[in-house]
Design an enzyme around this catalytic site. Structure first.
Site, PDB file in Angstrom:
ATOM      1  N   ASP A  34      -4.777 -10.856  11.932  1.00 15.06           N
ATOM      2  CA  ASP A  34      -6.140 -10.324  11.966  1.00 15.06           C
ATOM      3  C   ASP A  34      -7.140 -11.234  11.280  1.00 15.06           C
ATOM      4  OD1 ASP A  34      -5.235  -9.971   9.398  1.00 15.06           O
ATOM      5  OD2 ASP A  34      -5.846  -7.872   9.221  1.00 15.06           O
ATOM      6  N   ALA A  60       0.804  -1.220   0.000  1.00 14.72           N
ATOM      7  CA  ALA A  60       0.000   0.000   0.000  1.00 14.72           C
ATOM      8  C   ALA A  60       0.836   1.269   0.000  1.00 14.72           C
ATOM      9  CB  ALA A  60      -0.927  -0.009   1.211  1.00 14.72           C
ATOM     10  N   HIS A  61       2.169   1.143  -0.055  1.00 16.67           N
ATOM     11  CA  HIS A  61       3.029   2.320  -0.019  1.00 16.67           C
ATOM     12  C   HIS A  61       2.991   3.063  -1.357  1.00 16.67           C
ATOM     13  CE1 HIS A  61       5.524   1.321   3.742  1.00 16.67           C
ATOM     14  NE2 HIS A  61       4.524   0.457   3.679  1.00 16.67           N
ATOM     15  N   ASP A  79      -0.532  -3.723  12.772  1.00 17.16           N
ATOM     16  CA  ASP A  79      -0.403  -2.959  11.527  1.00 17.16           C
ATOM     17  C   ASP A  79      -1.643  -2.088  11.344  1.00 17.16           C
ATOM     18  OD1 ASP A  79       1.006  -2.120   9.299  1.00 17.16           O
ATOM     19  OD2 ASP A  79       0.126  -3.611   7.965  1.00 17.16           O
ATOM     20  N   HIS A  99       9.015  -5.495   2.810  1.00 18.39           N
ATOM     21  CA  HIS A  99       8.670  -4.873   1.529  1.00 18.39           C
ATOM     22  C   HIS A  99       9.813  -5.104   0.551  1.00 18.39           C
ATOM     23  CE1 HIS A  99       4.832  -2.916   2.381  1.00 18.39           C
ATOM     24  NE2 HIS A  99       5.284  -2.795   3.623  1.00 18.39           N
ATOM     25  N   HIS A 119       5.976  -7.941   8.863  1.00 17.52           N
ATOM     26  CA  HIS A 119       4.793  -8.719   8.476  1.00 17.52           C
ATOM     27  C   HIS A 119       5.115  -9.848   7.473  1.00 17.52           C
ATOM     28  CE1 HIS A 119       4.795  -5.795   5.211  1.00 17.52           C
ATOM     29  NE2 HIS A 119       4.185  -4.864   5.926  1.00 17.52           N
ATOM     30  N   ILE A 121      -7.097 -11.744   8.112  1.00 19.98           N
ATOM     31  CA  ILE A 121      -7.215 -11.241   6.746  1.00 19.98           C
ATOM     32  C   ILE A 121      -5.884 -11.351   5.998  1.00 19.98           C
ATOM     33  CG2 ILE A 121      -7.783  -9.242   5.303  1.00 19.98           C
ATOM     34  CD1 ILE A 121     -10.164 -10.277   6.849  1.00 19.98           C
ATOM     35  N   HIS A 122      -4.808 -10.926   6.620  1.00 13.43           N
ATOM     36  CA  HIS A 122      -3.522 -10.813   5.934  1.00 13.43           C
ATOM     37  C   HIS A 122      -2.829 -12.145   5.657  1.00 13.43           C
ATOM     38  CE1 HIS A 122      -3.891  -6.526   6.711  1.00 13.43           C
ATOM     39  NE2 HIS A 122      -2.850  -6.329   5.944  1.00 13.43           N
TER      40      HIS A 122
END
Length: 403
Positions: free
Chosen positions: A262, A148-149, A287, A204, A225, A264-265
């Site tokens: 969560d 998302a960066h 996060d 990343h 993450h 989701i990730h």
């Protein structure tokens, strides 16, 4: 012998001590957890105040090493930095977080220079959770794994600490920095960063395992993450994921890894693979973004916006995950259920392990004698009932059951 300090005895509770839950009282004096044997036999002291815990669990306060904001505050875009940090710190008390590292996503240099000097590392209090220092997630990362960066602010031209000073202005309040090891000259700068007390995290990144191992041998000790924003596992080159099973490095450094649990990730199977490969290295991170604690809708994230639906957060108009809206208790509960780990292991992944990443495990993330009296009352379902910092109650749900 002259003795001082008011002694508090928390009784009728189950506490997490030495990696297991035991039916025992917790003793606190002057904001520090005390050894009752010393109080009884050496100082001949008794409790000045006794607090009935009504059968609750007492665990160390949670530590979140990666949180981008919450309660409508985004650390990367908030104009009033001090006010934003204070608002999030106050809100986190309700969720049992007693210390955290506010995180900045990849941003323009002027944002760093405006924001970074405004943070002051401090212990928690009734005013809010303790602030351990910035986590800078970028901008020296891979555009191929930007997540998302915002790609326009990613910097591939890295010249060591000079590049950091030119970009950030100052790094005195930085505790963690996420770097992609394949960015030219990044690996050579890792020892300098470590010597300054900064934890270097690999993330990343499109790095293969060999380059990731080189970064670890230079001093990197954390993975940002795991599974997200990195090459997928491949049997001929497992990439950064392969660090899960790496043996001790030349610097005898343990590698920890963050996971956004969560629901989701990462798929529960991926979570189980990571945890069973390296159970002592997992660190739960939220996060969380500005929409944590808010409802569905469109919310800011740095220079961009995200759309929240249920527990999912995506860059607006895309299917790109943009962080989490989950709280730490939710992450702990999901980790416990998805992995099959014990409650003790689930709690330590959000307390002891993150403290170990920062080298503060003697004072934080534990209920060991001599540690800071930062702790949480919770029930059997990980629901937060009370939060204490330095032995002072800073949040109370009013829901403690009488047994």
């Amino acid at each position: 012998m002259t003795v001082t300090g008011i002694i508090y005895q928390f009784y009728n509770c189950t506490i997490l001590m030495d990696h297991k839950f035991i039916r025992e009282d917790l003793w606190v004096r002057d904001g520090v957890i005390e050894n009752p044997r010393k109080l009884f036999f050496e100082e001949h002291r008794k409790a000045d105040f006794k607090i009935d815990c009504h059968g609750c669990y007492i665990v160390p306060g949670f530590i979140d090493l990666q949180i981008n904001g919450g309660f409508s505050v985004d650390f990367s875009s908030n104009k009033d930095v001090e006010k934003g940090l204070s608002k999030v710190a106050k809100g986190l008390l309700e969720h049992g977080v007693t210390s955290f590292c506010p995180t900045l996503v990849t941003s323009p240099p002027e944002t760093y220079k405006r924001v970074l000097p405004k943070l002051r590392m401090r212990n928690g209090s009734k005013a809010g959770s303790g602030i351990l220092g910035w986590h800078l997630e970028g901008p020296f990362i891979s555009a191929k794994k930007k997540g998302a960066h915002d790609e326009q602010y990613i910097l591939a031209d890295f010249k060591g600490l000079k590049s950091m000073q030119d970009t950030f202005g100052c790094i005195e309040n930085v505790k963690i920095i996420t770097l992609a090891p394949e960015v030219p000259n990044v690996i050579e700068a890792i020892p300098e960063l470590v010597n300054k007390g900064i934890v270097v995290s690999v993330g990343h990144t499109a790095s293969h395992l060999l380059k990731a191992e080189e970064a670890v041998n230079k001093g990197a000790s954390f993975i940002t993450h795991l599974f997200n924003a990195m090459l997928p596992f491949h049997h001929r080159d497992p990439g950064v994921v392969g660090l899960l099973t790496s043996k001790k490095t030349a610097r005898e450094r343990k590698v920890y890894y963050g996971m956004i649990t969560d629901g989701i990730h990462s798929h529960p199977a991926a979570l189980r693979i990571a945890w069973r490969s390296n159970p002592k290295g997992i660190v739960l991170v939220t996060d969380a973004i500005a929409a944590m604690g808010l409802g569905p809708g469109v919310h800011p994230l740095g220079e961009q916006s995200v759309t929240i639906t249920g527990f999912s957060a995506h860059l607006t108009g895309t299917d790109v995950l943009a962080g989490s809206v989950a709280t730490m208790p939710h992450c702990i509960k999901h980790f416990h259920k998805a992995s099959g780990c014990t409650k003790e292991e689930a709690i330590e992944a959000a307390t002891l392990h993150p403290a170990q990443v920062l080298g503060i495990e003697r004072t934080k993330g534990t209920l060991a004698y001599g540690s800071d009296a930062d702790f949480v009352f919770m029930d059997d379902s990980f629901h937060i009932l009370r939060t204490y910092i330095a032995g002072e109650m800073v949040f109370c749900s009013g829901e403690i059951p009488v047994k």
